[in-house]
Design a protein around this motif. Structure first.
Motif, PDB file in Angstrom:
ATOM      1  N   ALA A  52       0.852  -1.190   0.000  1.00  0.00           N
ATOM      2  CA  ALA A  52       0.000   0.000   0.000  1.00  0.00           C
ATOM      3  C   ALA A  52       0.890   1.244   0.000  1.00  0.00           C
ATOM      4  CB  ALA A  52      -0.898  -0.009   1.234  1.00  0.00           C
ATOM      5  N   PRO A  53       0.686   2.147  -0.949  1.00  0.00           N
ATOM      6  CA  PRO A  53       1.531   3.342  -1.038  1.00  0.00           C
ATOM      7  C   PRO A  53       1.576   4.163   0.251  1.00  0.00           C
ATOM      8  CG  PRO A  53       0.186   3.131  -3.002  1.00  0.00           C
ATOM      9  CD  PRO A  53      -0.293   2.084  -2.033  1.00  0.00           C
ATOM     10  N   GLU A  54       0.500   4.125   1.052  1.00  0.00           N
ATOM     11  CA  GLU A  54       0.492   4.902   2.292  1.00  0.00           C
ATOM     12  C   GLU A  54       1.494   4.383   3.323  1.00  0.00           C
ATOM     13  OE1 GLU A  54      -3.023   2.009   2.738  1.00  0.00           O
ATOM     14  OE2 GLU A  54      -2.255   3.278   1.155  1.00  0.00           O
ATOM     15  N   CYS A  55       2.124   3.243   3.038  1.00  0.00           N
ATOM     16  CA  CYS A  55       3.111   2.733   3.992  1.00  0.00           C
ATOM     17  C   CYS A  55       4.294   3.684   4.134  1.00  0.00           C
ATOM     18  CB  CYS A  55       3.566   1.322   3.636  1.00  0.00           C
ATOM     19  SG  CYS A  55       4.634   1.210   2.193  1.00  0.00           S
ATOM     20  N   ARG A  56       4.558   4.487   3.118  1.00  0.00           N
ATOM     21  CA  ARG A  56       5.659   5.459   3.222  1.00  0.00           C
ATOM     22  C   ARG A  56       5.301   6.563   4.216  1.00  0.00           C
ATOM     23  NH1 ARG A  56       9.817   3.935   0.047  1.00  0.00           N
ATOM     24  NH2 ARG A  56       9.281   2.858  -1.880  1.00  0.00           N
ATOM     25  N   ALA A  57       4.079   7.042   4.196  1.00  0.00           N
ATOM     26  CA  ALA A  57       3.635   8.044   5.177  1.00  0.00           C
ATOM     27  C   ALA A  57       3.617   7.428   6.574  1.00  0.00           C
ATOM     28  CB  ALA A  57       2.259   8.582   4.810  1.00  0.00           C
TER      29      ALA A  57
END
Length: 129
Positions: free
Chosen positions: A102-107
């Motif tokens: 999930a791309p939000e894992c970076r945030a």
């Protein structure tokens, strides 16, 4: 009627920060062995200092999601052992998001790094006495 804002009391602008580690629970678990608990804090510090730097880099787009998952999983384990519930929960969420790509894992990695910085300060205070 004109409402006027009252000045904020000093204690409200600088509220007492809630500890991230349940020190009493940890010392109870280890039957009052304060030196042992301090040793745990010292060992965790070494790993967390490295992890926080790497998480910041990963949050900015460097590296793979699998590395975020690996670091977050490690933090989840150690923070659970330290009874640092907020850190444990965020690390678990970050780990799951990274494993799901999930791309939000970076945030989440950025948020985890920031919370880890607060934990480092608390652990340093414990180690220094």
């Amino acid at each position: 009627m004109i409402e006027q804002a009252l000045p904020t009391p000093c204690s409200a602008t600088n509220p007492r920060v809630e500890p991230l580690v349940d020190w009493l629970g940890l010392e109870t678990q280890f039957r009052g062995k304060t030196r042992f608990v301090t040793g745990l804090a010292e060992k965790a510090l070494k790993n967390y200092r490295i992890s926080v730097e790497r998480l910041h880099s990963l949050a900015m787009g460097g590296g793979e999601y699998s590395e975020i998952a690996f670091i977050a999983h490690s933090i989840k384990g150690t923070s659970g052992s330290l009874k640092a519930a907020r850190v444990h929960t965020l690390a678990a969420t970050t780990d799951q998001a990274a494993r799901a790509a999930a791309p939000e894992c970076r945030a989440l990695a950025r948020d985890l790094a920031n919370l880890l910085e607060q934990l480092i300060i608390e652990l340093e205070a414990r180690v220094k006495g």
